[in-house]
Motif scaffolding. Structure first.
Motif, PDB file in Angstrom:
ATOM      1  N   GLU A  17       0.721  -1.149  -0.003  1.00  0.00           N
ATOM      2  CA  GLU A  17      -0.036   0.040  -0.021  1.00  0.00           C
ATOM      3  C   GLU A  17       0.942   1.332  -0.081  1.00  0.00           C
ATOM      4  N   ILE A  18       2.171   0.995   0.459  1.00  0.00           N
ATOM      5  CA  ILE A  18       3.106   2.212   0.403  1.00  0.00           C
ATOM      6  C   ILE A  18       4.221   2.333  -0.587  1.00  0.00           C
ATOM      7  N   LEU A  19       4.220   0.965  -1.236  1.00  0.00           N
ATOM      8  CA  LEU A  19       5.424   1.034  -1.943  1.00  0.00           C
ATOM      9  C   LEU A  19       5.099   0.693  -3.636  1.00  0.00           C
ATOM     10  N   PRO A  20       5.760   1.497  -4.405  1.00  0.00           N
ATOM     11  CA  PRO A  20       5.394   1.309  -5.712  1.00  0.00           C
ATOM     12  C   PRO A  20       5.789   0.210  -6.404  1.00  0.00           C
ATOM     13  N   PHE A  21       6.455  -0.730  -6.040  1.00  0.00           N
ATOM     14  CA  PHE A  21       6.821  -1.900  -6.357  1.00  0.00           C
ATOM     15  C   PHE A  21       6.445  -3.038  -5.994  1.00  0.00           C
ATOM     16  N   PRO A  22       6.149  -4.188  -6.865  1.00  0.00           N
ATOM     17  CA  PRO A  22       5.933  -5.350  -6.185  1.00  0.00           C
ATOM     18  C   PRO A  22       6.908  -6.084  -5.355  1.00  0.00           C
ATOM     19  N   ILE A  23       6.584  -6.828  -4.330  1.00  0.00           N
ATOM     20  CA  ILE A  23       7.388  -7.360  -3.168  1.00  0.00           C
ATOM     21  C   ILE A  23       7.042  -8.919  -3.134  1.00  0.00           C
ATOM     22  N   SER A  24       7.685  -9.547  -2.510  1.00  0.00           N
ATOM     23  CA  SER A  24       7.748 -10.989  -2.063  1.00  0.00           C
ATOM     24  C   SER A  24       8.298 -11.342  -0.912  1.00  0.00           C
ATOM     25  N   VAL A  25       7.905 -12.395  -0.180  1.00  0.00           N
ATOM     26  CA  VAL A  25       8.654 -12.773   0.980  1.00  0.00           C
ATOM     27  C   VAL A  25       8.734 -14.534   1.148  1.00  0.00           C
ATOM     28  N   SER A  26       9.886 -14.892   1.072  1.00  0.00           N
ATOM     29  CA  SER A  26      10.225 -16.282   1.142  1.00  0.00           C
ATOM     30  C   SER A  26      10.775 -16.651   2.511  1.00  0.00           C
ATOM     31  N   ASP A  27      10.335 -17.983   2.758  1.00  0.00           N
ATOM     32  CA  ASP A  27      10.815 -18.462   4.217  1.00  0.00           C
ATOM     33  C   ASP A  27      12.283 -19.162   3.805  1.00  0.00           C
ATOM     34  N   GLU A  28      13.077 -19.563   5.103  1.00  0.00           N
ATOM     35  CA  GLU A  28      14.279 -19.894   5.051  1.00  0.00           C
ATOM     36  C   GLU A  28      14.621 -21.196   4.039  1.00  0.00           C
ATOM     37  N   GLN A  29      13.457 -21.847   3.814  1.00  0.00           N
ATOM     38  CA  GLN A  29      13.724 -22.846   2.517  1.00  0.00           C
ATOM     39  C   GLN A  29      13.471 -22.566   1.381  1.00  0.00           C
ATOM     40  N   GLY A  30      13.098 -21.305   0.979  1.00  0.00           N
ATOM     41  CA  GLY A  30      13.096 -20.695  -0.358  1.00  0.00           C
ATOM     42  C   GLY A  30      11.746 -20.653  -0.818  1.00  0.00           C
ATOM     43  N   TYR A  31      10.637 -20.834  -0.053  1.00  0.00           N
ATOM     44  CA  TYR A  31       9.470 -21.094  -0.464  1.00  0.00           C
ATOM     45  C   TYR A  31       8.744 -19.628  -0.349  1.00  0.00           C
ATOM     46  N   ILE A  32       8.144 -19.210  -1.297  1.00  0.00           N
ATOM     47  CA  ILE A  32       7.501 -17.965  -1.345  1.00  0.00           C
ATOM     48  C   ILE A  32       6.103 -18.051  -0.507  1.00  0.00           C
ATOM     49  N   ILE A  33       6.077 -17.217   0.583  1.00  0.00           N
ATOM     50  CA  ILE A  33       4.903 -17.395   1.427  1.00  0.00           C
ATOM     51  C   ILE A  33       4.038 -16.089   1.385  1.00  0.00           C
ATOM     52  N   GLY A  34       4.536 -15.057   0.658  1.00  0.00           N
ATOM     53  CA  GLY A  34       3.947 -13.840   0.645  1.00  0.00           C
ATOM     54  C   GLY A  34       4.143 -13.020  -0.697  1.00  0.00           C
ATOM     55  N   ASP A  35       3.193 -12.967  -1.372  1.00  0.00           N
ATOM     56  CA  ASP A  35       3.539 -12.022  -2.659  1.00  0.00           C
ATOM     57  C   ASP A  35       2.396 -11.361  -3.343  1.00  0.00           C
ATOM     58  N   THR A  36       2.985 -10.048  -3.789  1.00  0.00           N
ATOM     59  CA  THR A  36       1.941  -9.111  -4.402  1.00  0.00           C
ATOM     60  C   THR A  36       1.056  -9.704  -5.380  1.00  0.00           C
ATOM     61  N   ASN A  37       1.696 -10.823  -6.179  1.00  0.00           N
ATOM     62  CA  ASN A  37       1.120 -11.541  -7.080  1.00  0.00           C
ATOM     63  C   ASN A  37       0.881 -12.871  -6.232  1.00  0.00           C
ATOM     64  N   PRO A  38      -0.464 -13.322  -6.040  1.00  0.00           N
ATOM     65  CA  PRO A  38      -0.958 -14.661  -5.426  1.00  0.00           C
ATOM     66  C   PRO A  38      -0.716 -15.784  -6.092  1.00  0.00           C
ATOM     67  N   LEU A  39      -0.384 -15.769  -7.306  1.00  0.00           N
ATOM     68  CA  LEU A  39      -0.071 -17.093  -7.985  1.00  0.00           C
ATOM     69  C   LEU A  39       1.478 -17.428  -7.585  1.00  0.00           C
TER      70      LEU A  39
END
Length: 390
Positions: A17-39
């Motif tokens: 909501e405050i950043l003009p770029f897409p972001i993602s969050v991965s866990d320590e095993q490398g799996y994406i667990i949060g992303d601007t693109n839900p897919l």
């Protein structure tokens, strides 16, 4: 870490909501667990493993990612908790443009995670404390080893003298948890109420304050000695009034406060709780306001005493006084007699309070004498009749 997935998705939503770029969050095993693109959620992001191992920021240019699967240009930064990398934040875009945001967003996300964990720990401690007070106050039999286990976990000394104060707030949480801006989070409101109680009664490290249920809070106050207990009870009413004043800010007004006696340890503090509980039950019959009750208040004891008469004694007294109870003028005679007693058996003062001539009051008192056989000029007879009529 438990809760990291939900935290990651909430973080992505907040930062997006405050950043003009897409972001993602991965866990320590490398799996994406949060992303601007839900897919992309649930897919593997191999470079995140590299970032975790190196524990440093890595830039991914378009040339570098063109042959990499599920990797987009941008910046990947490690998310640290307690000096240990627990995940990776990815900011997607031209590395030169997004790099300046990386450290700022990293600090923001780590602070959010710290705060989230802090709240979770506080809630867990509150739940543990609630379980503890429920165990020691509501169980018919308690296990000393179980109490010791709880005390060790909560850093509480079990062998301290304590008194139990019960604060009954009724159905406040059911009917008064909404303000003009929306719903107040219950956990936040509960913490605020507990803080008010601790401040009002000058709480210390060894005092225990927790919700017993949605309607009742208990405050187990440490009392070093009997002398300290007497001093505390002399201050109890003033402390309680101060608490009621704080509660009014939150529109919390229908409150009953009661204190039991001092007990030798947490093993026996349930006795103090049930004494306070008896006072709260009595408060529903009482007209005393504000509703602050203790066994060190003579007015409370005087009002309670008639209700402590045994059933057999009640039956005998009602039988003896039945002619008075059946008299057509009973309500008037009762009212005038109680006023007479409340004015220390002073006929002139009682008549003035009742707005009647003193001879009228004398006539009515003589009528009571004639019907009952009692002598209303006798202190002992007045005491007996006063308690029965009350």
């Amino acid at each position: 870490m438990d809760g990291f997935v939900q935290f990651a998705q909430n973080t992505v939503k907040a930062v997006s909501e405050i950043l003009p770029f897409p972001i993602s969050v991965s866990d320590e095993q490398g799996y994406i667990i949060g992303d601007t693109n839900p897919l992309r959620i649930g897919t593997i992001h191999t470079p995140s493993i590299e970032v975790i191992k190196a524990n440093k920021v890595i830039l991914f240019t378009e040339e570098k990612t063109i042959h990499m699967e599920n990797v987009l240009p941008g910046v990947a930064v490690p998310l640290n908790f307690e000096n240990k990398p627990v995940g990776v934040l990815g900011i997607i875009g031209n590395p030169k443009e997004v790099e300046s945001y990386a450290y700022l967003v990293k600090k923001y996300v780590e602070m959010m995670w710290q705060e989230t964990l802090h709240v979770q720990i506080e809630n867990l401690e509150a739940m543990t404390l609630e379980s503890f007070v429920q165990y020691i106050l509501l169980n018919e039999s308690i296990n000393h080893e179980q109490i010791s286990h709880y005390c060790e976990l909560l850093h509480i000394e079990s062998n301290r003298k304590r008194t139990c104060i019960v604060i009954d707030i009724g159905d406040y949480f059911l009917t008064n948890m909404q303000d003009k801006q929306g719903t107040i989070p219950p956990e936040h409101m509960k913490k605020t109420i507990l803080d008010c109680i601790v401040r009002a009664f000058n709480g210390g490290q060894q005092d225990v304050c927790a919700f017993l249920n949605t309607e009742r809070i208990v405050f187990l106050k440490c009392i070093p000695s009997e002398e300290d207990f007497l001093r505390f009870m002399n201050e109890f009413r003033d402390c309680s009034i101060h608490l009621l004043e704080m509660f009014r800010v939150f529109k919390l007004t229908d409150v009953i406060i009661a204190s039991g006696n001092i007990c030798s340890s947490l093993d026996h503090v349930a006795q103090s709780y049930w004494e306070a509980d008896s006072l709260i039950k009595f408060s529903h019959k009482s007209l005393i306001t504000p509703k602050i009750y203790s066994y060190f208040d003579w007015d409370i004891l005087i009002e309670m005493l008639p209700h402590q008469l045994g059933l057999n004694m009640q039956r005998i007294l009602v039988q003896r006084l039945q002619p008075l109870l059946d008299d057509d003028a009973f309500s008037e005679l009762k009212h005038d007699f109680i006023s007479y007693c409340n004015n220390n058996m002073n006929i002139s003062k009682a008549a003035e309070e009742l707005f009647i001539h003193r001879n009228t009051l004398i006539y009515r008192l003589k009528k009571i004498n004639k019907i009952t056989g009692l002598d209303t000029s006798c202190f002992e007879h007045c005491t007996l009749l006063y308690f029965v009529l009350k």
